[in-house]
Design an enzyme around this catalytic site. Structure first.
Site, PDB file in Angstrom:
ATOM      1  N   HIS A  74       0.735  -1.384   0.114  1.00  0.00           N
ATOM      2  CA  HIS A  74      -0.076   0.152   0.034  1.00  0.00           C
ATOM      3  C   HIS A  74       0.886   1.266  -0.029  1.00  0.00           C
ATOM      4  O   HIS A  74       0.610   2.185   0.727  1.00  0.00           O
ATOM      5  CB  HIS A  74      -0.774  -0.053   1.012  1.00  0.00           C
ATOM      6  CG  HIS A  74      -1.888  -0.973   1.281  1.00  0.00           C
ATOM      7  ND1 HIS A  74      -3.197  -0.809   0.697  1.00  0.00           N
ATOM      8  CD2 HIS A  74      -1.956  -2.474   1.617  1.00  0.00           C
ATOM      9  CE1 HIS A  74      -3.901  -2.060   0.552  1.00  0.00           C
ATOM     10  NE2 HIS A  74      -3.217  -2.877   1.257  1.00  0.00           N
ATOM     11  N   ASN A 147     -10.249  -2.519   2.848  1.00  0.00           N
ATOM     12  CA  ASN A 147     -10.007  -2.674   1.284  1.00  0.00           C
ATOM     13  C   ASN A 147     -11.243  -2.408   0.636  1.00  0.00           C
ATOM     14  O   ASN A 147     -12.474  -2.518   1.070  1.00  0.00           O
ATOM     15  CB  ASN A 147      -9.414  -4.215   0.889  1.00  0.00           C
ATOM     16  CG  ASN A 147      -8.244  -4.280   1.114  1.00  0.00           C
ATOM     17  OD1 ASN A 147      -7.417  -3.332   1.345  1.00  0.00           O
ATOM     18  ND2 ASN A 147      -7.549  -5.398   1.150  1.00  0.00           N
ATOM     19  N   TYR A 361       1.267  -3.960  12.113  1.00  0.00           N
ATOM     20  CA  TYR A 361       1.170  -2.772  11.639  1.00  0.00           C
ATOM     21  C   TYR A 361       2.241  -1.658  12.335  1.00  0.00           C
ATOM     22  O   TYR A 361       2.861  -0.860  11.789  1.00  0.00           O
ATOM     23  CB  TYR A 361      -0.217  -2.134  11.447  1.00  0.00           C
ATOM     24  CG  TYR A 361      -1.033  -2.516  10.482  1.00  0.00           C
ATOM     25  CD1 TYR A 361      -1.258  -3.937  10.446  1.00  0.00           C
ATOM     26  CD2 TYR A 361      -1.345  -1.863   9.384  1.00  0.00           C
ATOM     27  CE1 TYR A 361      -2.050  -4.483   9.360  1.00  0.00           C
ATOM     28  CE2 TYR A 361      -2.009  -2.272   8.185  1.00  0.00           C
ATOM     29  CZ  TYR A 361      -2.365  -3.782   8.302  1.00  0.00           C
ATOM     30  OH  TYR A 361      -3.198  -4.268   7.091  1.00  0.00           O
TER      31      TYR A 361
HETATM   32 FE1  HDE Z   1      -2.381  -4.635   5.533  1.00  0.00          FE
HETATM   33  N1  HDE Z   1      -0.471  -3.965   6.045  1.00  0.00           N
HETATM   34  N2  HDE Z   1      -1.870  -6.586   6.224  1.00  0.00           N
HETATM   35  N3  HDE Z   1      -4.087  -5.519   4.962  1.00  0.00           N
HETATM   36  N4  HDE Z   1      -2.963  -2.874   5.079  1.00  0.00           N
HETATM   37  C1  HDE Z   1      -0.199  -2.571   5.733  1.00  0.00           C
HETATM   38  O1  HDE Z   1       1.170  -1.271   7.097  1.00  0.00           O
HETATM   39  C2  HDE Z   1      -0.666  -6.951   6.800  1.00  0.00           C
HETATM   40  C3  HDE Z   1      -4.571  -6.857   5.071  1.00  0.00           C
HETATM   41  C4  HDE Z   1      -4.354  -2.510   4.517  1.00  0.00           C
HETATM   42  O2  HDE Z   1      -3.135   3.607   3.856  1.00  0.00           O
HETATM   43  C5  HDE Z   1       1.182  -2.322   6.571  1.00  0.00           C
HETATM   44  O3  HDE Z   1       1.755   0.646   7.719  1.00  0.00           O
HETATM   45  C6  HDE Z   1      -0.459  -8.132   7.199  1.00  0.00           C
HETATM   46  C7  HDE Z   1      -5.828  -6.936   4.928  1.00  0.00           C
HETATM   47  C8  HDE Z   1      -4.300  -1.219   4.057  1.00  0.00           C
HETATM   48  O4  HDE Z   1      -1.233   3.410   5.541  1.00  0.00           O
HETATM   49  C9  HDE Z   1       1.620  -3.802   6.948  1.00  0.00           C
HETATM   50  C10 HDE Z   1      -1.692  -8.648   6.690  1.00  0.00           C
HETATM   51  C11 HDE Z   1      -6.449  -5.822   4.826  1.00  0.00           C
HETATM   52  C12 HDE Z   1      -3.178  -0.792   4.283  1.00  0.00           C
HETATM   53  C13 HDE Z   1       0.320  -4.564   6.510  1.00  0.00           C
HETATM   54  C14 HDE Z   1      -2.462  -7.699   5.977  1.00  0.00           C
HETATM   55  C15 HDE Z   1      -5.444  -4.585   4.563  1.00  0.00           C
HETATM   56  C16 HDE Z   1      -2.355  -1.845   4.902  1.00  0.00           C
HETATM   57  C17 HDE Z   1       2.189  -1.783   5.467  1.00  0.00           C
HETATM   58  C18 HDE Z   1      -2.207 -10.130   6.905  1.00  0.00           C
HETATM   59  C19 HDE Z   1      -7.902  -5.214   4.370  1.00  0.00           C
HETATM   60  C20 HDE Z   1      -2.697   0.738   4.140  1.00  0.00           C
HETATM   61  C21 HDE Z   1       2.760  -0.347   6.203  1.00  0.00           C
HETATM   62  C22 HDE Z   1      -2.246 -10.685   8.099  1.00  0.00           C
HETATM   63  C23 HDE Z   1      -8.702  -5.388   5.564  1.00  0.00           C
HETATM   64  C24 HDE Z   1      -2.988   1.695   5.128  1.00  0.00           C
HETATM   65  C25 HDE Z   1       1.969  -0.332   7.170  1.00  0.00           C
HETATM   66  C26 HDE Z   1      -2.614   3.208   5.012  1.00  0.00           C
HETATM   67  C27 HDE Z   1      -0.689  -1.889   5.438  1.00  0.00           C
HETATM   68  C28 HDE Z   1       0.349  -5.897   6.997  1.00  0.00           C
HETATM   69  C29 HDE Z   1      -3.724  -7.785   5.376  1.00  0.00           C
HETATM   70  C30 HDE Z   1      -5.415  -3.523   4.407  1.00  0.00           C
HETATM   71  C31 HDE Z   1       3.143  -4.099   6.519  1.00  0.00           C
HETATM   72  C32 HDE Z   1       0.443  -8.925   8.026  1.00  0.00           C
HETATM   73  C33 HDE Z   1      -6.760  -8.508   5.009  1.00  0.00           C
HETATM   74  C34 HDE Z   1      -5.538  -0.375   3.501  1.00  0.00           C
HETATM   75  O5  HDE Z   1       1.986  -3.416   8.348  1.00  0.00           O
END
Ligand code: HDE
Length: 715
Positions: A74, A147, A361
């Site tokens: 993202h 999402n 996060y």
């Molecule tokens: Fe994320 N995700 N994600 N994700 N995600 C990040 O956080 C992660 C997942 C989502 O505008 C990271 O600060 C793991 C689902 C959005 O700043 C990180 C898993 C959904 C955004 C991270 C998921 C999301 C992130 C990257 C599986 C929808 C951007 C940098 C367990 C519900 C937020 C950060 C913004 C961002 C990890 C799965 C949505 C790496 C480990 C499911 C919208 O921490």
């Protein structure tokens, strides 16, 4: 006319300007006035630069460190401020303070993003979009980090690094950028049948939205709402856009990535800047213990959704985005969302994907934002009082006073900070966790295809064709025939026709469902669902009769029939559409009688992909000149190919002659619609207002996907 601009309500999350008020004087970081910002200090006018030049060194050092690590996923996004208001008190189901008072406005900051591409990648790529909302409530910040698709690729967070490594550009040459169309992604997902449902969404038009303003948002996981009596209800969160749900054509999305990589970012900025504030309604699906038992779906499995047809969505409030950020880096880049940021009255479920996110996060932000104090950055700061004994750390800016940084104490203000959990402080509901420690997935997670099938069955013919085309496109870029075969064999479990249509252009064998069974990662159990189709999963029918802010290109050259075009432009503008004139050159185009119209763009500095609809005015000389201009002909044909509404007045229809339209076709009527979304008008015979009315009617459908033989259009 643009609506009057409203004063933004959430001024307390506005950045404070750190520059001195006297902007005529440049200073160093420490306030020393700078006398010359053009010349470094040298030993003589042609001599070497001196080490002693602390002003130069300070400026370069700061510049050298301007970039911070981008988000690991993202990375590319755009954001805006706004507010949220609940419709009615929700005290029956939750004690969350911001969900009680319909008069209260809770400030929000919302960041939309693509998931895969790097920070500088294009906006319109095929991808899931992030929809992250930070609510600045009086009980602390609540982040709903969702999402634009309601399900996810995997069920357990331990697979997330594998998924992202497979999806990101391949590590040996870092290609392709921001695209799923490559071997490693399909290698991985073809071995992970649990991804199949999400793949259906990713290959659908949901992955190429027309605008952030026209996307739905989903919390994805099941959460829990808990009331002041400790009673808990499962909840799924949904955002519904006021402008309806719209997408673009894949060919258009690809071309836009080159024409305007900032397309979605610009669209959001321009809408807010011109006072057209985007809005969403927040809705919840509430599921109590009885319903949970009746559902054929495990609520903890993030690869599944609960169809609206089974559990209706209850609208609970409205969000308006009404202010652009002042500084992209300070706000959009430094904002730190975390699904672990909850407020009293909202709790997690045991979804194993969510549980992993609760760790990831804050951990990820430690390296991205450089330490444990990112919560104190203005964009991340709570708006309610904050009091804790956490101290020091990199970039500490709080200026914490006093000798007491521990609890209990008697030297400062007391020793008892525990609050009554039921009414005040955050309180985790007690859960009976009498289970063995194990690495195992629940058997109730094993149905990987029923909902993929439900999604497929629920699509219109045109949507199905787009899904097939998207699978073909992505898989045709996969070099390994083995991977391509494996993927279509998996699709055979969704629908044999789908799998065969995808396979048809890929130079592989007929799909074989049996071949998929028994493979690594393959678990298959089909749960009988009472639903064979869920209309809510299709985008058709989600068009709202709200066309405001759509963009209309008016193609013009000298000799246009000015009377009719000016009138139509005036009427379209009154309906909230944005009309822009495209001419062979900047300056003015003139009618035969010398009346003029200013050109906003030329055929070489813009393209049809930047617009939602095309108006081709009448006038023999204008139509003749446009027909001689290849870029004008291409403009019209491409708009046709992308299924956009087109209105040709009088001789303007000549520009569509390559498609077989002619004025002769509609001699009988003043206005005709010879094919979906194409309006041909005779301005001499049409009644006043009739032309715009017919064009607006075509625009209400946004795109006319049912046009036939589009592959033969030369554009
Ligand atoms: Fe994320 N995700 N994600 N994700 N995600 C990040 O956080 C992660 C997942 C989502 O505008 C990271 O600060 C793991 C689902 C959005 O700043 C990180 C898993 C959904 C955004 C991270 C998921 C999301 C992130 C990257 C599986 C929808 C951007 C940098 C367990 C519900 C937020 C950060 C913004 C961002 C990890 C799965 C949505 C790496 C480990 C499911 C919208 O921490």
């Amino acid at each position: 006319m643009s609506p009057p601009r409203r004063k933004a309500s959430n001024s307390h999350v506005t950045l404070k300007n750190t520059m001195s008020d006297n902007i005529n004087t440049l200073t160093t970081q420490h306030g020393v006035p700078i006398s010359d910002n053009h010349n470094s200090l040298k030993a003589g006018p042609r001599g070497p630069t001196l080490m002693e030049d602390f002003i130069l060194r300070e400026k370069l050092t700061h510049f050298d460190h301007e970039r911070i690590p981008e988000r690991v996923v993202h990375a590319r996004g755009a954001a805006a401020h706004g507010y949220f208001k609940v419709y009615k008190p929700l005290s029956l189901v939750t004690s969350a303070g911001f969900l009680q008072d319909p008069a209260a406005e809770t400030p929000v900051f919302v960041r939309f993003s693509t998931a895969v591409g790097a920070r500088g990648s294009a906006d319109t790529v095929r991808d899931v979009r992030g929809f992250a909302v930070k609510f600045y409530t009086q009980q602390g910040n609540y982040d709903l980090v969702g999402n634009n698709m309601p399900v996810f690729f995997i069920q357990d967070s331990i697979k997330f690094p594998d998924l992202v490594h497979a999806l990101k550009p391949e590590p040996h040459h870092e290609m392709p950028q921001a695209s799923s169309a490559h071997d490693t992604f399909w290698d991985f997902v073809s071995l992970m049948p649990e991804s199949t449902h999400m793949l259906m969404w990713l290959m659908s038009d949901r992955a190429i939205p027309r605008s952030y303003r026209m996307m739905e948002g989903f919390g994805v996981h099941t959460f829990r709402l808990v009331n002041s009596h400790g009673q808990s209800t499962f909840v799924k969160f949904h955002w519904k856009p006021k402008l309806g749900l719209h997408s673009m054509a894949w060919d258009e999305a690809e071309k836009l990535a080159g024409r305007d990589p900032d397309f979605h970012r610009r669209d959001l900025w321009d809408a807010i800047d011109s006072g057209h504030f985007p809005e969403w309604e927040l809705g919840v699906q509430l599921i109590d213990a009885r319903q949970e038992a009746e559902l054929n779906v495990d609520l903890l499995d993030a690869t599944k959704l609960i169809p609206e047809e089974l559990v209706p969505i209850l609208p609970i409030g409205r969000m308006v985005l009404n202010r652009n950020p002042d500084n992209f880096f300070a706000e959009t880049e430094q904002v730190a969302f975390n699904p672990g940021h909850l407020v009293p009255g909202i709790e997690f479920s045991n979804d194993p994907l969510l549980q992993g996110r609760l760790f990831s996060y804050a951990d990820s932000q430690l390296s991205r934002l450089g330490g444990p104090n990112a919560h104190a950055l203005p964009i991340n700061r709570a708006v309610c009082p904050v009091h804790h004994f956490q101290r020091d750390g990199l970039h500490q800016s709080a200026g914490q006073k006093g000798r007491v940084a521990y609890e209990p104490n008697t030297l400062a203000r007391g020793s008892e900070f525990r609050l009554d959990g039921a009414t005040h402080g955050f309180h985790s509901s007690p859960d009976d966790l009498q289970s063995p420690k194990l690495r195992q997935r629940s058997a109730s997670f094993d149905d990987h295809f029923s909902q993929a099938k439900l999604f497929w069955n629920s699509q219109s013919q045109a949507e199905k064709a787009h899904v097939v085309a998207a699978f073909r496109f992505d898989l045709s870029k996969v070099e390994s025939t083995e991977i391509r075969q494996r993927m279509v064999d998996n699709l055979a479990h969704v629908d044999m026709k789908l799998a065969s249509r995808v396979a048809a252009q890929l130079g592989i064998h007929t799909p074989d469902a049996a071949a998929a069974a028994g493979r690594l990662g393959y678990r298959h159990q089909t749960m009988q669902s009472e639903l064979q189709e869920a209309p809510s999963l299709s985008m058709v029918g989600r068009y709202k009769p709200d066309i405001r802010t759509r963009k209309v290109a008016v193609l013009a050259a000298d000799g246009i029939d000015m009377i009719s075009v000016k009138r139509v432009i005036q009427e379209l503008t009154a309906a909230g559409l944005h009309c822009k004139v495209i001419g062979p050159h900047l300056g003015h185009v003139a009618s035969a009688t010398g009346r003029t119209l200013a050109a906003d763009y030329t055929f070489s500095n813009t393209a049809s992909v930047m617009f939602d609809a095309v108006l081709i005015p009448g006038g023999v000389a204008s139509a003749d000149e446009l027909c001689r201009l290849g870029s004008a002909v291409h403009f019209a044909l491409e708009a046709y190919k992308h299924c956009k509404p087109i209105c040709a007045i009088n001789e303007g229809v000549l520009l569509l002659s390559a498609l077989g339209f002619s004025m002769g076709m509609q001699k009988e009527t003043a206005i005709s619609v010879p094919t979906p979304g194409v309006v041909i008008a005779d301005s001499q015979r049409a009644l006043q207002g009739q032309i715009s009315q017919a064009f607006i009617a075509a625009m209400l459908q946004h795109r006319h996907w049912d046009r036939i033989n589009l592959d033969s259009v030369p554009a």
